[in-house]
Design a protein around this motif. Structure first.
Motif, PDB file in Angstrom:
ATOM      1  N   LEU B 104      45.416  42.840  36.833  1.00 25.46           N
ATOM      2  CA  LEU B 104      44.900  43.195  38.278  1.00 25.46           C
ATOM      3  C   LEU B 104      43.636  44.368  37.691  1.00 25.46           C
ATOM      4  CD1 LEU B 104      45.062  43.265  41.146  1.00 25.46           C
ATOM      5  CD2 LEU B 104      46.862  45.010  40.620  1.00 25.46           C
ATOM      6  N   PRO B 105      44.051  45.257  36.734  1.00 27.79           N
ATOM      7  CA  PRO B 105      43.080  46.032  36.219  1.00 27.79           C
ATOM      8  C   PRO B 105      41.675  45.326  35.909  1.00 27.79           C
ATOM      9  CG  PRO B 105      44.924  46.590  35.244  1.00 27.79           C
ATOM     10  CD  PRO B 105      45.243  45.525  35.960  1.00 27.79           C
ATOM     11  N   LEU B 107      40.786  42.347  36.926  1.00 27.43           N
ATOM     12  CA  LEU B 107      39.856  42.008  38.144  1.00 27.43           C
ATOM     13  C   LEU B 107      39.122  43.313  38.925  1.00 27.43           C
ATOM     14  CD1 LEU B 107      42.421  39.773  39.799  1.00 27.43           C
ATOM     15  CD2 LEU B 107      40.467  39.105  38.900  1.00 27.43           C
ATOM     16  N   MET B 108      39.804  44.318  38.719  1.00 34.31           N
ATOM     17  CA  MET B 108      39.122  45.414  39.701  1.00 34.31           C
ATOM     18  C   MET B 108      37.965  46.091  38.631  1.00 34.31           C
ATOM     19  SD  MET B 108      40.629  45.613  42.404  1.00 34.31           S
ATOM     20  CE  MET B 108      40.894  43.933  42.316  1.00 34.31           C
ATOM     21  N   VAL B 109      38.119  46.172  37.353  1.00 31.38           N
ATOM     22  CA  VAL B 109      37.149  46.569  36.669  1.00 31.38           C
ATOM     23  C   VAL B 109      36.021  45.994  36.650  1.00 31.38           C
ATOM     24  CG1 VAL B 109      36.472  47.275  34.247  1.00 31.38           C
ATOM     25  CG2 VAL B 109      38.751  48.091  35.100  1.00 31.38           C
ATOM     26  N   LEU B 111      35.147  43.676  38.840  1.00 33.10           N
ATOM     27  CA  LEU B 111      34.495  43.565  40.102  1.00 33.10           C
ATOM     28  C   LEU B 111      33.596  45.023  40.389  1.00 33.10           C
ATOM     29  CD1 LEU B 111      34.316  42.648  43.154  1.00 33.10           C
ATOM     30  CD2 LEU B 111      36.577  43.752  43.639  1.00 33.10           C
ATOM     31  N   GLY B 112      34.270  46.096  39.963  1.00 38.20           N
ATOM     32  CA  GLY B 112      33.625  47.372  40.067  1.00 38.20           C
ATOM     33  C   GLY B 112      32.294  47.415  39.278  1.00 38.20           C
TER      34      GLY B 112
END
Lengths: 250, 310
Positions: B104-105, B107-109, B111-112
């Protein structure tokens, strides 16, 4: 010569001291077992020895070298291999692939990208030979790991550690969960370990411990309760009280 | 058998030039998208690292090659090289952030980071052309011989040749000890340190490699269309790349190619048939294939082949 030693090894989780000042010394070629009831700190001790966890205090020495600050993979490179209490295998790999991977890693070849694995023929042959020595049938060697019976998977768990040709081998409950019909092969593999390999056995199964170990450390509440040869440990009233729950027959 | 299928695939790709002469620009795009999906396969399919921001590398490569040509150096291959190097560098720099935690991190990183880059490109019109896109990209002939033409013929062969060569390299890498270690990390990341593998170092390496591939794909788009828009950095590009990978089959190089070809062609055909609802059918196919496992179209094909023989 000392193969593996700890000095005042401790680990806290929050306010809870899971391992409290453990001193262990394993001479080269030792057959040493660590036993203890649930919650005695065995798993934490394993994680501290392998480098999966860092100690709150104390040191780990491997063959005289202080490895306390080293990562797991760096300790493996210095000759410390382990098996896991719960299988940590590669479900989609065949046993040959998995052992080949371990051998390639031992030889320091997994950064190589310019030749196929099949070009490292000697390594693949060694993988087959190792599995053969553990009495894997040719068909089993080529099957996906997840399709193998549990006893075979347990044996593969040991094979992966053996492939690294360790100087010190940490066996975390090697026979755990193996049905009686299949446990023989696992016990044989443990008994057949080369004599110069130092073995630390973390175990629940008393039969295996007393058959295999030449020295036993009993943990209770994170600390060493008793250490000595099996006969002495078995006679010790404190061990009976803490570990066996009640006075038992020798 | 395997080699024959492989040869058939590439011969068919080459033959499409004569089979679908009207569709050369579209086919050229297919090879570029296929290279992008291949880059995702190396990272997601083989090493098991998730990302929702791979367009960052594609876009960086596109702008790098585009700006190089715009500034007066229109030699195509050096544009590809620059794009690969810059994308790999961005991969190396951001890898520690992406590999810090779990799925999950990651994916978020990713994406960010890609959103940040897209916004930066939007806010720097002096360099990127902003929302108007990068204009004035003038390409020299490929190898000094083949001029980019209006029919997309040079673009077709150029993109296909780059895809083929980088595919061969990916094939070599994934069959190597390094490739086996990557699959091992995906298979059981807990076991690998216990075998002595420096897991982090291996993942950083494949992250940079995958970034370089994506950068080359972006550069190809910039060079063959002689234009770069913010679209190159869009979230939709990242997401569609993943979609095509799952559609084609994760962790198998031909799955990536098949997914890109099938998706782009389906997009083209379905959107002509029903411009509004084509995504519905892509959605149906995706849900079906994702539920069927990681095999995708490639897995389905292999299954049918086995059934047929049995």
């Amino acid at each position: 010569m000392t193969a593996l030693a700890t000095e005042g090894l401790s680990r806290d989780f929050g306010g809870f001291r899971a391992v409290a000042g453990i001193d262990l010394v394993l001479a080269q070629g030792a057959r040493h077992a660590v036993i203890g009831p649930n919650g005695a700190g065995k798993t934490t001790l394993v994680n501290l020895l392998t480098g999966a966890l860092r100690p709150t205090a104390g040191r780990v020495r491997l063959g005289g070298e202080d490895v306390t600050a080293l990562s797991q993979h760096a300790r493996v490179k210095r000759g410390l291999a382990r098996t896991f209490q719960i299988n940590q295998l590669f479900p989609e790999f065949t046993p040959v692939q998995a052992v080949t991977l371990a051998l390639l890693e031992r030889e320091g070849l997994t950064a190589r990208w310019w030749r196929p694995v099949s070009a490292h023929g000697a390594v693949v042959a060694e993988a087959r030979a190792l599995l053969d020595s553990l009495r894997f049938a040719p068909a089993e060697m080529r099957a996906a790991t997840r399709s193998l019976p549990y006893g075979r998977q347990r044996l593969l768990e040991i094979a992966l550690a053996l492939a690294l040709r360790p100087r010190v081998l940490l066996l975390d409950e090697p026979a755990a969960g193996v049905p009686p019909g299949e446990s023989r092969a696992v016990l044989d593999a443990v008994a057949a370990l080369p004599r110069d390999v130092t073995v630390l056995l973390i175990e629940h199964d008393m039969d295996l411990v007393f058959r295999f170990a030449e020295r036993i450390t009993v943990l209770a509440q994170g600390a060493v309760l008793v250490e000595g040869p099996p006969a002495e440990v078995a006679r010790d009233p404190r061990v009976r009280e803490v570990y066996l729950g009640e006075p038992a027959h020798g | 058998m395997r080699l024959a299928l492989e040869a058939a695939f590439w011969l068919l790709a080459l033959a499409s030039h004569w089979l679908l002469p009207e569709q050369l620009p579209l086919l050229g795009q297919v090879w570029i998208v296929a290279l992008f999906v291949l880059s995702l396969d190396l990272l997601v399919g083989f090493a098991g690292v998730l990302t929702l921001g791979h367009a960052a590398f594609f876009g960086l490569g596109a702008y790098a090659a585009g700006i190089l040509a715009q500034q007066g150096w229109g030699e195509p291959l050096s544009g590809l090289l620059l794009a690969a190097l810059l994308a790999a560098l961005l991969g190396l720099v951001t890898a520690p952030l992406v590999l810090h935690g779990g799925d999950l991190p990651a994916l978020m990183v990713t994406l960010g980071l890609s959103l940040m880059l897209a916004e930066a490109a939007n806010k720097l019109p002096g360099i990127t052309g902003g929302a108007d896109g990068l204009l004035g990209v003038e390409m020299w002939p490929v190898l000094g011989l083949f001029r980019f033409d209006l029919f997309g013929r040079t673009a077709f062969f150029y993109a296909l040749a780059v895809l083929f060569l980088l595919f061969l390299l990916a094939r070599l890498i994934t069959a190597s000890p390094f490739g086996l270690a990557l699959r091992g990390i995906r298979g059981n990341a807990r076991r690998m340190p216990a075998l002595g593998t420096p897991v982090r170092a291996r993942l950083v390496a494949v992250y940079a490699l995958s970034a370089a591939y994506a950068g080359v794909a972006g550069a190809l788009l910039a060079q063959t269309t002689q234009f770069v828009s913010l679209d190159a950095l869009s979230f939709q590009r990242s997401a569609e790349g993943l979609l095509m990978l799952v559609l084609g089959g994760l962790g198998a190089l031909y799955g990536a190619l098949l997914g890109a070809v099938a998706f782009t062609l389906a997009h083209h055909i379905l959107s002509e048939m029903s411009p509004l609802f084509w995504q519905f059918w892509i959605g149906v196919a995706l849900v079906g294939l994702a539920l069927a496992g990681r095999g995708g179209l490639l897995g389905l094909g292999a299954l049918l082949l086995r059934r047929g023989r049995a």
